[in-house]
Design an enzyme around this catalytic site. Sequence first.
Site, PDB file in Angstrom:
ATOM      1  N   HIS A 126     -69.024  73.942  63.371  1.00  0.00           N
ATOM      2  CA  HIS A 126     -67.807  73.157  63.186  1.00  0.00           C
ATOM      3  C   HIS A 126     -67.309  73.391  61.764  1.00  0.00           C
ATOM      4  CE1 HIS A 126     -69.607  70.519  66.534  1.00  0.00           C
ATOM      5  NE2 HIS A 126     -68.616  71.224  67.049  1.00  0.00           N
ATOM      6  N   GLY A 127     -66.019  73.692  61.659  1.00  0.00           N
ATOM      7  CA  GLY A 127     -65.482  74.096  60.371  1.00  0.00           C
ATOM      8  C   GLY A 127     -65.613  73.061  59.279  1.00  0.00           C
ATOM      9  N   ASP A 128     -65.603  71.776  59.644  1.00  0.00           N
ATOM     10  CA  ASP A 128     -65.690  70.714  58.652  1.00  0.00           C
ATOM     11  C   ASP A 128     -67.125  70.241  58.428  1.00  0.00           C
ATOM     12  OD1 ASP A 128     -65.989  69.549  61.118  1.00  0.00           O
ATOM     13  OD2 ASP A 128     -64.621  67.871  60.751  1.00  0.00           O
ATOM     14  N   ASN A 187     -68.564  74.388  69.997  1.00  0.00           N
ATOM     15  CA  ASN A 187     -69.746  73.848  70.662  1.00  0.00           C
ATOM     16  C   ASN A 187     -69.402  73.159  71.979  1.00  0.00           C
ATOM     17  OD1 ASN A 187     -72.592  73.589  70.648  1.00  0.00           O
ATOM     18  ND2 ASN A 187     -72.424  71.436  70.052  1.00  0.00           N
ATOM     19  N   ARG A 188     -68.213  73.439  72.498  1.00  0.00           N
ATOM     20  CA  ARG A 188     -67.822  73.037  73.845  1.00  0.00           C
ATOM     21  C   ARG A 188     -67.248  74.229  74.605  1.00  0.00           C
ATOM     22  NH1 ARG A 188     -69.518  69.572  70.940  1.00  0.00           N
ATOM     23  NH2 ARG A 188     -68.944  67.344  70.841  1.00  0.00           N
ATOM     24  N   HIS A 227     -75.718  71.210  61.812  1.00  0.00           N
ATOM     25  CA  HIS A 227     -74.517  70.381  61.872  1.00  0.00           C
ATOM     26  C   HIS A 227     -74.621  69.263  60.841  1.00  0.00           C
ATOM     27  CE1 HIS A 227     -72.972  71.960  65.838  1.00  0.00           C
ATOM     28  NE2 HIS A 227     -74.218  72.395  65.854  1.00  0.00           N
ATOM     29  N   GLU A 309     -78.910  67.965  63.117  1.00  0.00           N
ATOM     30  CA  GLU A 309     -78.005  67.213  62.245  1.00  0.00           C
ATOM     31  C   GLU A 309     -78.750  67.007  60.935  1.00  0.00           C
ATOM     32  OE1 GLU A 309     -74.995  66.457  63.115  1.00  0.00           O
ATOM     33  OE2 GLU A 309     -75.022  66.747  65.295  1.00  0.00           O
TER      34      GLU A 309
END
Length: 498
Positions: A126-128, A187-188, A227, A309
Amino acid sequence: MNLVSLLRLLPLILSPSLLYPVESRGGEKDPLLHPLSGLAHHTYVRTGKRLLEEQSQKRVDLAKGYMSNSDLEKAMKDFTQRCGNISRMYRIGKSVKGVPLWVIEISDNPGKEEAEPAFKYIGNVHGDEPVGRELLMRLANWICDNYPKDPLAELIVDKVHLHILPSMNPDGFSLRKRGNANDIDLNRDFPDQFFSVNNEMGRRQPETRAIMNWLRDIRFTASASLHGGALVANYPWDGTEDRRRSYFPCPDDETFRFMASIYSRSHHNMSLSKEFEGGITNGAAWYPIYGAMQDWNYIHADCFELTLEVSDNKWPPANELPTIWEHNRKSMLNLISSVAKTGIHGKIFSSETGRPLPGSVMIKGINHTVKAGRAFADYHRLLAPAEKYEVMATMTGYKSKTTIIRLEAGPMALDFILDPEVSNGEHRLESVCDCSCTTGGSGLEVMGFLWNSHLEVYFVLVIVLAFVCILLLRKRARLSFLRHSRQQGGGPKRAVVA
């Protein structure tokens, strides 16, 4: 309170974020769960707290102190120059905007296929969530700086092929947003086992296709993606058949719990979580998502992947990165080394020729097959320690073979020697008959006479010769196995041949 005031409060009362409290796996909850969000591929629900955090972060330069995409590429090239004896750099594809997806491989023989397990780390899905890209470069440099003086660094370099993709989503990082340049959550975006909403190859994102092609080229034993937004080790399944939130185990649930616990217990405080028991969670028990990368890895590539995470804050200030690295360093190293320090490892041979066979290995009671490699017929089957496992090796054209083992905390070497479904003796008997039938008339009469006169003697001789040949071939196969084992060296201490 008057009617006007109530009407003003109505949108807040009916707000989806209040009706459906959101946890944070990579920061967001999947839209498929939310009855008000439809099937939009990139529509997300946020809590008020998360919105306030994001608004406050927009007032400062989020990327200050973080590597840009060009900085990251330069850092990777500098690394492979500095540590060229144990590394190489290669590209698996490009992003929507054409940014190369660079990978570092770390091994004592980078770029060469060996009978060793392979592990991959992926950051910045995820870019953020950029913490992963920073941690992975720190990981690579730590291994280089500590090899061969540190035993863990030495084991990883000498016994594992480690592949590091620091940024899967460089476009999202540049845009400071979750999705890629097409605003798609990567990731979807993988094929899903329950729903076909994203199974059209033409609509799949280039970053997703790059990962899928990568796994067709390299046989990974295990992997993890990094993540941010929580502190937990997440394992399959990520989705459920009915889209409801519930614990939905995959066939290797025990093994995945074991792997997730390796990471959590090695972490500074992940295992102390009050939200997740032991610092681990089944994905669907947290909240279901669909098209997830870790489920696709397990189903289609025999790769045991975790979703990690690693930071409560998705985009923490850069001055916190050294602390986050120290909290995760031991976990990251231990997870890599686990592919060589646990489970069963071995090769499959033919008793007829002594050559490797690219067969498969199955465990009774676990509905998941692991395939051996084509070059060396090596397999690496991750398993949690247990009192008993019934292990079976199979190969088309050969008789399957089963053995029972007890797997303790360390690894076990388990090789299989499979017998052909038709023995050599039977082949030879058929060839004698075939040849005799194709000769001329006089020869046929002579052979018929000899055959009828000494049938019993010939039959006994054929059986004896076949038996001797089988014994010799078995001996040669075992010698071949021992020779391969000596060449590998340093592997699991307990060797078993089935």
